[in-house]
Design a protein around this motif. Structure first.
Motif, short mmCIF file in Angstrom:
data_model
loop_
_atom_site.label_atom_id
_atom_site.label_comp_id
_atom_site.label_asym_id
_atom_site.label_seq_id
_atom_site.Cartn_x
_atom_site.Cartn_y
_atom_site.Cartn_z
N ASP A 28 47.05 36.18 100.36
CA ASP A 28 46.40 36.88 98.87
C ASP A 28 47.37 35.99 97.78
O ASP A 28 48.43 36.54 97.71
N SER A 30 47.74 32.64 94.68
CA SER A 30 46.77 31.60 93.98
C SER A 30 48.02 29.98 93.84
O SER A 30 49.26 30.47 93.47
N TRP A 33 49.91 31.19 90.29
CA TRP A 33 50.77 32.13 90.86
C TRP A 33 52.32 31.36 91.15
O TRP A 33 53.47 31.43 90.36
N ILE A 34 52.02 30.32 92.38
CA ILE A 34 53.16 30.09 92.54
C ILE A 34 53.30 28.73 91.39
O ILE A 34 54.94 28.47 91.70
N ARG A 37 56.04 30.49 88.99
CA ARG A 37 56.87 30.79 89.23
C ARG A 37 57.86 30.12 89.77
O ARG A 37 59.07 30.66 89.71
N ARG A 152 53.58 36.97 101.14
CA ARG A 152 52.74 36.13 100.91
C ARG A 152 54.41 35.61 99.08
O ARG A 152 54.59 34.72 99.14
N GLY A 153 55.25 36.68 99.17
CA GLY A 153 57.09 36.99 98.97
C GLY A 153 57.63 35.47 99.13
O GLY A 153 58.60 35.16 98.64
N GLY A 214 64.26 38.34 96.91
CA GLY A 214 64.33 37.31 95.68
C GLY A 214 64.92 37.31 94.75
O GLY A 214 65.24 36.80 94.09
N ARG A 215 64.61 38.13 93.69
CA ARG A 215 64.77 38.80 91.92
C ARG A 215 66.79 38.59 92.88
O ARG A 215 66.68 38.15 91.16
N VAL A 217 67.96 37.47 94.70
CA VAL A 217 69.16 36.20 94.60
C VAL A 217 68.89 34.79 93.81
O VAL A 217 69.75 34.54 93.45
N ALA A 251 65.32 24.89 95.33
CA ALA A 251 64.81 26.57 95.96
C ALA A 251 63.55 26.44 95.00
O ALA A 251 63.09 27.30 95.39
N ARG A 254 62.40 26.91 88.50
CA ARG A 254 63.03 27.82 87.88
C ARG A 254 64.09 28.15 87.60
O ARG A 254 65.43 28.33 87.03
N ILE A 255 65.07 27.54 88.83
CA ILE A 255 66.91 28.43 89.77
C ILE A 255 66.94 27.03 88.28
O ILE A 255 67.88 26.74 88.02
N MET A 309 72.59 26.68 97.44
CA MET A 309 73.27 28.22 97.74
C MET A 309 72.01 28.65 98.44
O MET A 309 70.89 28.09 97.81
N1 ACO Z 1 51.36 35.14 95.67
C1 ACO Z 1 51.05 36.11 94.32
N2 ACO Z 1 51.50 37.25 93.85
C2 ACO Z 1 53.03 37.55 94.74
C3 ACO Z 1 53.24 36.55 95.54
C4 ACO Z 1 52.57 35.50 95.99
N3 ACO Z 1 53.02 34.35 96.97
N4 ACO Z 1 54.39 36.87 96.23
C5 ACO Z 1 54.70 37.59 95.00
N5 ACO Z 1 53.64 38.23 94.62
C6 ACO Z 1 53.87 39.21 93.98
C7 ACO Z 1 54.25 40.51 94.20
O1 ACO Z 1 54.32 41.65 95.63
C8 ACO Z 1 54.93 41.29 93.05
O2 ACO Z 1 53.23 41.89 92.77
P1 ACO Z 1 53.52 44.14 92.25
O3 ACO Z 1 54.01 43.34 91.21
O4 ACO Z 1 52.17 43.80 92.25
O5 ACO Z 1 54.23 44.29 93.13
C9 ACO Z 1 54.69 40.53 91.72
O6 ACO Z 1 54.03 39.07 93.06
C10 ACO Z 1 56.09 40.24 91.33
O7 ACO Z 1 56.58 39.83 91.89
P2 ACO Z 1 58.82 39.74 92.23
O8 ACO Z 1 59.47 39.66 93.48
O9 ACO Z 1 59.07 40.24 90.89
O10 ACO Z 1 58.08 38.28 91.14
P3 ACO Z 1 59.07 37.55 90.89
O11 ACO Z 1 58.76 37.07 89.80
O12 ACO Z 1 60.39 37.55 91.41
O13 ACO Z 1 59.08 36.42 92.24
C11 ACO Z 1 60.13 34.75 93.44
C12 ACO Z 1 59.32 36.17 93.03
C13 ACO Z 1 59.94 33.41 93.25
C14 ACO Z 1 60.33 34.70 94.70
C15 ACO Z 1 61.71 35.06 92.52
O14 ACO Z 1 61.65 36.48 92.72
C16 ACO Z 1 62.16 33.55 92.85
O15 ACO Z 1 62.04 32.28 92.62
N6 ACO Z 1 63.51 34.33 93.12
C17 ACO Z 1 64.87 33.43 93.76
C18 ACO Z 1 64.49 33.46 95.18
C19 ACO Z 1 64.63 31.55 95.79
O16 ACO Z 1 64.31 30.84 96.09
N7 ACO Z 1 64.64 31.22 97.28
C20 ACO Z 1 64.87 30.34 98.03
C21 ACO Z 1 66.33 30.89 98.89
S1 ACO Z 1 67.69 31.28 98.61
C22 ACO Z 1 67.46 29.39 97.38
O17 ACO Z 1 67.64 28.69 98.28
C23 ACO Z 1 68.59 29.65 96.97
#
Ligand code: ACO
Length: 322
Positions: A28, A30, A33-34, A37, A152-153, A214-215, A217, A251, A254-255, A309
């Protein structure tokens, strides 16, 4: 005394492209979304039999060719990976055998997404200490094998691939310093639960799956990366305005944007591959580096800053006069 020069780069990606739309057929999510974000549009996913050592070997051959040397000239192989073919022996020893090397030493480094920067630091220190002359440093991953494809997260964020560099000792000359100017490594094990794999010999599961807050990190990423970049620059008497190229761990767009903004860099000074590769963990920096070297963006004499990182948390930077 010696310094280390990067004399060749190489990379290799699996040929199988998986788009966001394809992922949306089974989970689930799209494309909107990907992309919104993360900036990711597609990723490469290894096929059966395409293991970390297979990708690493191809990237290595590429880098050796670019450097104009053969595997018998190497005295050390370091593979940064968090997805080794087996728990042991190291993937580096497999690559050593695949390359047909008869001597030297080989070992793996585990620092997740920071693995390549860690491995480059180790290679540089071996060379400065006079313990190695020519070192092959590889970052290679099949992240697809440790993803929970129902989550999906996380599953939309990662991809597979490999990048490599050949690092060689050079006598320190009289002029401006060249090659790897300095490396800077950090970790904070108190934050290990933000990003980890829930399997392995210390658990009741075998390989396990990647788990991430994710948040949290994200919050640490921009702060830690900006601070290690400033540390690397000031250790060499430079400031942000001296940077020609930032080659960051890929990663999340946005980072990358957040870090560039914090450092006052223009977007066209940042090498970005995340839209096509997603996060390939230890492979992402050498993949991006190889792309920017091969397409002529990175030129001799320029100042190149690599940073990353990852899980641990670990983070680090390497400053290079190309
Ligand atoms: N498709 C649709 N919806 C999704 C998906 C997806 N693939 N994944 C999560 N959602 C939903 C969640 O379920 C949540 O829904 P809810 O509000 O109904 O509960 C909503 O989207 C928001 O979820 P969050 O996790 O709060 O979304 P956020 O805006 O924080 O974005 C993300 C998530 C992209 C993972 C972000 O936190 C991020 O970029 N974090 C950095 C982590 C990273 O890049 N790690 C990589 C490894 S570490 C590194 O290399 C640095």
């Amino acid at each position: 005394s010696y310094c280390s020069r990067i004399i060749g780069t190489g990379s290799h990606l699996p040929d199988q492209v998986v788009t966001n739309e394809q992922l949306a057929e089974t989970i689930d999510t799209s494309d909107d979304w990907i992309v919104d974000r993360t900036g990711i549009r597609e990723r490469r996913i290894a096929r059966e039999g395409e293991t970390t050592s297979v990708l690493a070997f191809q990237a290595a051959e590429n880098a050796l060719e670019a450097a104009g040397i053969s595997a018998k000239d190497l005295d050390l192989v370091i593979v940064a990976t968090t997805t080794p073919d087996n728990t042991f022996p190291s993937t580096a020893t497999k690559v050593q055998a695949m390359l047909g090397m008869e001597g030297g030493a080989a070992f793996d480094i585990q620092a997740v997404c920071s693995g390549f920067v860690y491995a480059l630091a180790v290679a540089d220190n071996f060379i400065r200490a006079g313990q190695a002359k020519t070192v092959l440093v590889i970052g290679a991953e099949v992240m697809s094998r440790i993803l929970d494809w129902s989550d999906r997260g996380t599953c939309v964020l990662f991809g597979d691939g490999a990048g490599a560099v050949v690092v060689q000792a050079e006598e320190v000359g009289a002029g401006e310093p060249v090659g790897i100017l300095s490396t800077h490594l950090h970790s904070d094990g108190k934050l290990r639960d933000l990003l980890y794999v829930d399997g392995g010999p210390g658990t009741n599961k075998q390989v396990g799956h990647l788990r991430m807050l994710g948040r949290e990190v994200f919050r640490h990423a921009v702060t830690n990366l900006a601070s290690v970049v400033v540390e690397a620059l000031s250790a060499n008497g430079y400031t942000q305005s001296d940077i020609d190229w930032l080659v960051p761990h890929q990663a999340n767009k946005r980072i990358l944007d957040g870090t560039a903004r914090k450092l006052g860099l223009r977007e066209d000074q940042v090498v970005i591959t995340v839209e096509r590769h997603a996060n390939t963990s230890a492979a992402s920096v050498p993949l991006a580096l190889d792309e920017a070297v091969r397409d002529g963006r990175i030129q001799k004499g320029q100042l190149v800053l690599m940073e990353a990182m990852g899980g641990g948390l670990t983070w680090g930077a390497a400053l290079v006069r190309w």
